[in-house]
Design an enzyme around this catalytic site. Sequence first.
Site, PDB file in Angstrom:
ATOM      1  N   GLN A  16       0.802  -1.222   0.000  1.00  0.00           N
ATOM      2  CA  GLN A  16       0.000   0.000   0.000  1.00  0.00           C
ATOM      3  C   GLN A  16       0.837   1.276   0.000  1.00  0.00           C
ATOM      4  OE1 GLN A  16      -2.591  -1.708   3.309  1.00  0.00           O
ATOM      5  NE2 GLN A  16      -4.104  -0.569   2.139  1.00  0.00           N
ATOM      6  N   ARG A  23       3.795   0.138  12.936  1.00  0.00           N
ATOM      7  CA  ARG A  23       3.531  -1.183  12.353  1.00  0.00           C
ATOM      8  C   ARG A  23       3.719  -1.102  10.838  1.00  0.00           C
ATOM      9  NH1 ARG A  23      -2.153  -4.059  11.073  1.00  0.00           N
ATOM     10  NH2 ARG A  23      -1.243  -5.930  10.158  1.00  0.00           N
ATOM     11  N   HIS A  48       1.188  -9.181   4.581  1.00  0.00           N
ATOM     12  CA  HIS A  48      -0.043  -8.380   4.555  1.00  0.00           C
ATOM     13  C   HIS A  48      -0.616  -8.460   3.134  1.00  0.00           C
ATOM     14  CE1 HIS A  48      -2.152  -4.778   6.600  1.00  0.00           C
ATOM     15  NE2 HIS A  48      -2.783  -4.961   5.457  1.00  0.00           N
ATOM     16  N   ASN A  98      -1.886 -10.933   8.132  1.00  0.00           N
ATOM     17  CA  ASN A  98      -2.889  -9.905   8.336  1.00  0.00           C
ATOM     18  C   ASN A  98      -4.242 -10.394   7.831  1.00  0.00           C
ATOM     19  OD1 ASN A  98      -3.632  -7.015   8.944  1.00  0.00           O
ATOM     20  ND2 ASN A  98      -4.289  -7.145   6.800  1.00  0.00           N
ATOM     21  N   GLU A  99      -5.223 -10.352   8.695  1.00  0.00           N
ATOM     22  CA  GLU A  99      -6.623 -10.577   8.320  1.00  0.00           C
ATOM     23  C   GLU A  99      -6.838 -11.765   7.386  1.00  0.00           C
ATOM     24  OE1 GLU A  99      -8.219  -6.888   6.833  1.00  0.00           O
ATOM     25  OE2 GLU A  99      -8.051  -5.915   8.771  1.00  0.00           O
ATOM     26  N   ASN A 159      -7.965  -5.891  14.427  1.00  0.00           N
ATOM     27  CA  ASN A 159      -8.272  -4.807  13.490  1.00  0.00           C
ATOM     28  C   ASN A 159      -9.784  -4.584  13.541  1.00  0.00           C
ATOM     29  OD1 ASN A 159      -5.596  -5.133  12.788  1.00  0.00           O
ATOM     30  ND2 ASN A 159      -5.978  -5.747  10.679  1.00  0.00           N
ATOM     31  N   TYR A 200     -13.008  -1.981  12.419  1.00  0.00           N
ATOM     32  CA  TYR A 200     -13.450  -0.829  11.631  1.00  0.00           C
ATOM     33  C   TYR A 200     -14.919  -0.477  11.795  1.00  0.00           C
ATOM     34  CZ  TYR A 200      -8.985  -0.552   9.264  1.00  0.00           C
ATOM     35  OH  TYR A 200      -7.655  -0.377   8.996  1.00  0.00           O
ATOM     36  N   GLU A 230      -5.163  -2.163  14.020  1.00  0.00           N
ATOM     37  CA  GLU A 230      -5.704  -1.266  12.990  1.00  0.00           C
ATOM     38  C   GLU A 230      -7.051  -0.736  13.439  1.00  0.00           C
ATOM     39  OE1 GLU A 230      -6.189  -2.564   8.884  1.00  0.00           O
ATOM     40  OE2 GLU A 230      -4.280  -3.625   9.027  1.00  0.00           O
ATOM     41  N   TRP A 282      -4.938   3.249  11.614  1.00  0.00           N
ATOM     42  CA  TRP A 282      -4.792   2.992  10.187  1.00  0.00           C
ATOM     43  C   TRP A 282      -5.221   4.254   9.475  1.00  0.00           C
ATOM     44  CZ3 TRP A 282      -2.396  -0.614   7.410  1.00  0.00           C
ATOM     45  CH2 TRP A 282      -2.493  -0.457   6.005  1.00  0.00           C
ATOM     46  N   GLU A 313      -5.548   1.888  -1.407  1.00  0.00           N
ATOM     47  CA  GLU A 313      -6.556   1.175  -0.624  1.00  0.00           C
ATOM     48  C   GLU A 313      -7.148   0.016  -1.437  1.00  0.00           C
ATOM     49  OE1 GLU A 313      -7.377   0.810   2.392  1.00  0.00           O
ATOM     50  OE2 GLU A 313      -9.321  -0.135   2.123  1.00  0.00           O
ATOM     51  N   TRP A 314      -6.290  -0.943  -1.779  1.00  0.00           N
ATOM     52  CA  TRP A 314      -6.679  -2.185  -2.448  1.00  0.00           C
ATOM     53  C   TRP A 314      -7.636  -1.937  -3.623  1.00  0.00           C
ATOM     54  CZ3 TRP A 314      -2.828  -4.749  -0.786  1.00  0.00           C
ATOM     55  CH2 TRP A 314      -2.420  -4.679   0.540  1.00  0.00           C
TER      56      TRP A 314
END
Length: 481
Positions: free
Chosen positions: A26, A83, A128, A172-173, A315, A317, A383, A427, A434-435
């Site tokens: 990213q 991180r 990630h 990650n996730e 994480n 959101y 995050e 984050w 952003e993906w």
Amino acid sequence: MPFSDELKNATFPEGFAWGAATAAYQVEGGWNVDGKGPSIWDTFTHQKGKIFQDQTGDRACNSYELWEEDLKCIKQLGLSHYRLSFSWSRLLPEGTACNINKKGVAYYDRIINDLLTNKVTPMVTLNHFDLPQALEDKGGWKNEQIVDIFDEYAKFCFQTFGDRVKLWLTLNEPHVSANLGYEEGIFPPGLKEPGMSVYQVGHNMIKSHAKAWHSYNTIFRQEQKGLVSLALNSDWAEPFDPSSQDDINATDRYMAFMLGWFANPIFVDGDYPAIMKSQIKARSEKQGFVSSRLPEFTKEEQNMIKGSADFFALNYYTSRKVKYSKSPLKMQSFKTDKEAEGIIDPSWPVPGVAWLAVVPWGLRKLLEYIKKTCNDPKIYITENGFSLMGPASLEDNQRCQFYRETLQEILIAIHQDGVDVRGYFAWSLLDNFEWACGYSVRFGLFQVDFENPEFPRTMYKSGKEYATIISCNGFVNKKAT
Ligand code: GAL
């Protein structure tokens, strides 16, 4: 949730980790320089029609060349922790230790050394989302051999950087990469194979994590004295109709399929949540499968997986109201297996992307849930952030309010609910790639001007707000009183 009078003067515990997070793909750019091999994100973004306006992370924030600028941002915020993630294919271009890229090692050596010189503690994610393409070509996360290959990579990193890095996250996730990569097809490898590979991939990710944790535990821990975990994402979920037993059960399933899928094996008993197993088994049987579409762990694997984390990395959101939704049997997918639909309450603000309703109090509830269901672990929030559609104004007042409210909820969780929260990573440090949304969505504490070839970073108002909270270790300026 009101911030009660007794807590007005409360501070975060001593030594609380104040951080911000980024991920290699990213921010770094430099996708094909200095010996780096391609990752699945390079391959994916170079195909047409996958990403918003066909944008790529080829240059991203150019952190590969502009690390010193990032370091200035970190210092300006007064962070105690940072991180970052390693690009696996920058270190090992083919994914295995047969070929080590010295320039990749030098890049991360420099970052780690600069952080430590500036009294900032690094937390490193080994992977990630950006699996080396060379490994994808051999089946990627679907191929069980990935467990040993990931372990080799992890050992290489512990060996090379572990004298200085003491906080590690393996993955990650996994929920996001399995679901979006193998079922929804909006992340690489872009597969839409509903109901099957999502679970296979999740299974291999859990075993990969656990094996790497054991390697650390037996080979490196005594000498390096660090901690290893993995970052798990979860919404907070509540029943849409609290008086409906169907909605209550659907909410339990929602949490089990999201958080429990990974948290239960690792933090509880070495196995998937009972409701996840029974739900998928029953549906698989009715669909004519000879066994459940959810793979099983052997007893030996369960023993290896159980307890394979030194802290909980969360994480968070957003939150959802959950409704029971009966799924037709012919539909085999992760989504339909849940038979639970997550809905955004109309009273929750949605300032940026559509999925990201802002619900700071959901974090407090989720923290309490993790305390109760995962054996009261030490928790780092690895995050949490607030999105704006870009380019966003430097006067990001809503995001300022978001950080204040969220950190107040965490203070309540610590002081009133007794949750052992050790740190918080916003984050993100910078606006970044952003993906699937490309650069259209901005999460940074620093704005990045992607139109300017120098990619200048400018602090948002929310960065100032966060820096003030960090310097007070809470909301009261004790130095001034
Ligand atoms: C997470 C992911 C981050 C970041 C964030 C905001 O799922 O780990 O890389 O993109 O979402 O959407």
